[in-house]
Design an enzyme around this catalytic site. Sequence first.
Site, PDB file in Angstrom:
ATOM      1  N   GLY A   1       0.778  -1.238   0.000  1.00 48.82           N
ATOM      2  CA  GLY A   1       0.000   0.000   0.000  1.00 48.82           C
ATOM      3  C   GLY A   1       0.809   1.287   0.000  1.00 48.82           C
ATOM      4  O   GLY A   1       0.350   2.304   0.507  1.00 48.82           O
TER       5      GLY A   1
ATOM      6  N   ASN B   1       1.373   3.060  -2.622  1.00 52.22           N
ATOM      7  CA  ASN B   1       0.618   3.992  -3.481  1.00 52.22           C
ATOM      8  C   ASN B   1      -0.595   4.544  -2.743  1.00 52.22           C
ATOM      9  O   ASN B   1      -0.941   5.712  -2.901  1.00 52.22           O
ATOM     10  CB  ASN B   1       0.204   3.312  -4.791  1.00 52.22           C
ATOM     11  CG  ASN B   1       1.355   3.271  -5.776  1.00 52.22           C
ATOM     12  OD1 ASN B   1       1.713   4.295  -6.358  1.00 52.22           O
ATOM     13  ND2 ASN B   1       1.967   2.109  -5.934  1.00 52.22           N
TER      14      ASN B   1
ATOM     15  N   MET C   1      -4.596  -7.243  -6.804  1.00 56.95           N
ATOM     16  CA  MET C   1      -4.108  -8.412  -7.548  1.00 56.95           C
ATOM     17  C   MET C   1      -5.215  -9.319  -8.109  1.00 56.95           C
ATOM     18  O   MET C   1      -4.927 -10.430  -8.534  1.00 56.95           O
ATOM     19  CB  MET C   1      -3.194  -9.249  -6.647  1.00 56.95           C
ATOM     20  CG  MET C   1      -1.914  -8.537  -6.245  1.00 56.95           C
ATOM     21  SD  MET C   1      -0.884  -8.098  -7.648  1.00 56.95           S
ATOM     22  CE  MET C   1      -0.319  -9.718  -8.130  1.00 56.95           C
TER      23      MET C   1
ATOM     24  N   LEU D   1     -10.746  -8.375 -12.557  1.00 58.89           N
ATOM     25  CA  LEU D   1     -12.163  -8.026 -12.450  1.00 58.89           C
ATOM     26  C   LEU D   1     -12.897  -8.439 -13.722  1.00 58.89           C
ATOM     27  O   LEU D   1     -12.303  -8.516 -14.790  1.00 58.89           O
ATOM     28  CB  LEU D   1     -12.281  -6.525 -12.214  1.00 58.89           C
ATOM     29  CG  LEU D   1     -11.605  -6.082 -10.897  1.00 58.89           C
ATOM     30  CD1 LEU D   1     -11.326  -4.595 -10.898  1.00 58.89           C
ATOM     31  CD2 LEU D   1     -12.448  -6.497  -9.699  1.00 58.89           C
TER      32      LEU D   1
ATOM     33  N   HIS E   1       0.385   1.141 -13.274  1.00 57.01           N
ATOM     34  CA  HIS E   1       1.224   0.022 -13.718  1.00 57.01           C
ATOM     35  C   HIS E   1       2.680   0.478 -13.755  1.00 57.01           C
ATOM     36  O   HIS E   1       2.980   1.556 -14.288  1.00 57.01           O
ATOM     37  CB  HIS E   1       0.774  -0.460 -15.102  1.00 57.01           C
ATOM     38  CG  HIS E   1       1.577  -1.632 -15.577  1.00 57.01           C
ATOM     39  ND1 HIS E   1       1.401  -2.901 -15.049  1.00 57.01           N
ATOM     40  CD2 HIS E   1       2.570  -1.725 -16.475  1.00 57.01           C
ATOM     41  CE1 HIS E   1       2.273  -3.717 -15.620  1.00 57.01           C
ATOM     42  NE2 HIS E   1       2.993  -3.039 -16.496  1.00 57.01           N
TER      43      HIS E   1
HETATM   44  C1  GRF Z   1       2.953  -0.969  -7.608  1.00 57.81           C
HETATM   45  O1  GRF Z   1       4.202  -1.184  -8.219  1.00 57.81           O
HETATM   46  C2  GRF Z   1       1.912  -0.721  -8.653  1.00 57.81           C
HETATM   47  O2  GRF Z   1       2.392  -0.057  -9.777  1.00 57.81           O
HETATM   48  C3  GRF Z   1       1.479  -2.106  -9.013  1.00 57.81           C
HETATM   49  O3  GRF Z   1       1.509  -2.824  -7.791  1.00 57.81           O
HETATM   50  C4  GRF Z   1       2.448  -2.223  -6.909  1.00 57.81           C
HETATM   51  C5  GRF Z   1       1.735  -1.940  -5.635  1.00 57.81           C
HETATM   52  O4  GRF Z   1       2.576  -1.467  -4.621  1.00 57.81           O
HETATM   53  N1  GRF Z   1       0.198  -2.108  -9.677  1.00 57.81           N
HETATM   54  P1  GRF Z   1       1.982  -0.851  -3.292  1.00 57.81           P
HETATM   55  O5  GRF Z   1       1.080  -1.889  -2.644  1.00 57.81           O
HETATM   56  O6  GRF Z   1       1.233   0.397  -3.643  1.00 57.81           O
HETATM   57  O7  GRF Z   1       3.174  -0.554  -2.412  1.00 57.81           O
END
Ligand code: GRF
Length: 207
Positions: free
Chosen positions: A12, A14, A91, A94, A110
């Site tokens: 998490g 992001n 992950m 959908l 991504h």
């Molecule tokens: C990130 O690299 C994002 O681009 C990808 O999954 C990862 C998630 O990382 N879709 P986090 O859980 O936000 O640390």
Amino acid sequence: MKRIAVLVSGGGTNLQALIDAQKSGLITNGEIVSVISSNPDAFALKRAADNNIKTTVLNRNDYSSNREYSKALTKELKEDNIDLIVLAGFMTILTEDFINEFENKIINIHPALIPSFCGEGFYGLHVHEKALDYGVKVSGATVHFVNEECDGGPIILQKAVEILPEDTAESLQKRIMEECEWKLLPQAVNLFCNDKLEVIGRKVNIK
Ligand code: GRF
């Protein structure tokens, strides 16, 4: 004020970038009101709880199919009157019904420059391993709307970093997160919340 749900499965970081951006005023006209995890052990849940954001676990293992899972997710999002769904390291694939239900309201981040190194199987460190193996000189991150094609929806924002000779998949992943992902995702969410994104076919016009 747009009501935002962030869907997560892991660490998490992001999500954290979005929370920080909301607190510092980089995201206006939007509020994260719900964090939904497909994994009960995701650290992202703690980040949400620490910031008094409602958390929900919808464990993929409790559902017999993606269809059943997507139905449960739809119900949860509708009950909370969600305007924007952010996939931040989520992950679970959908269904088309889900994507149609929330057309142009789902965005994903991504860790590569789409259309390179994306699609099924391109997640986590694999993305960066593949980019290094191929020998590209730049990689980066992409925020895009989600459509029925995996990583194939209209692109909102992209940012690149140079690949360094000494890079490993881990170092590249870290640099792309710090320099691209954590900046791009809040920017894209802010643009959405302020009605600045217009989707015309495959293209996103930033007003
Ligand atoms: C990130 O690299 C994002 O681009 C990808 O999954 C990862 C998630 O990382 N879709 P986090 O859980 O936000 O640390």
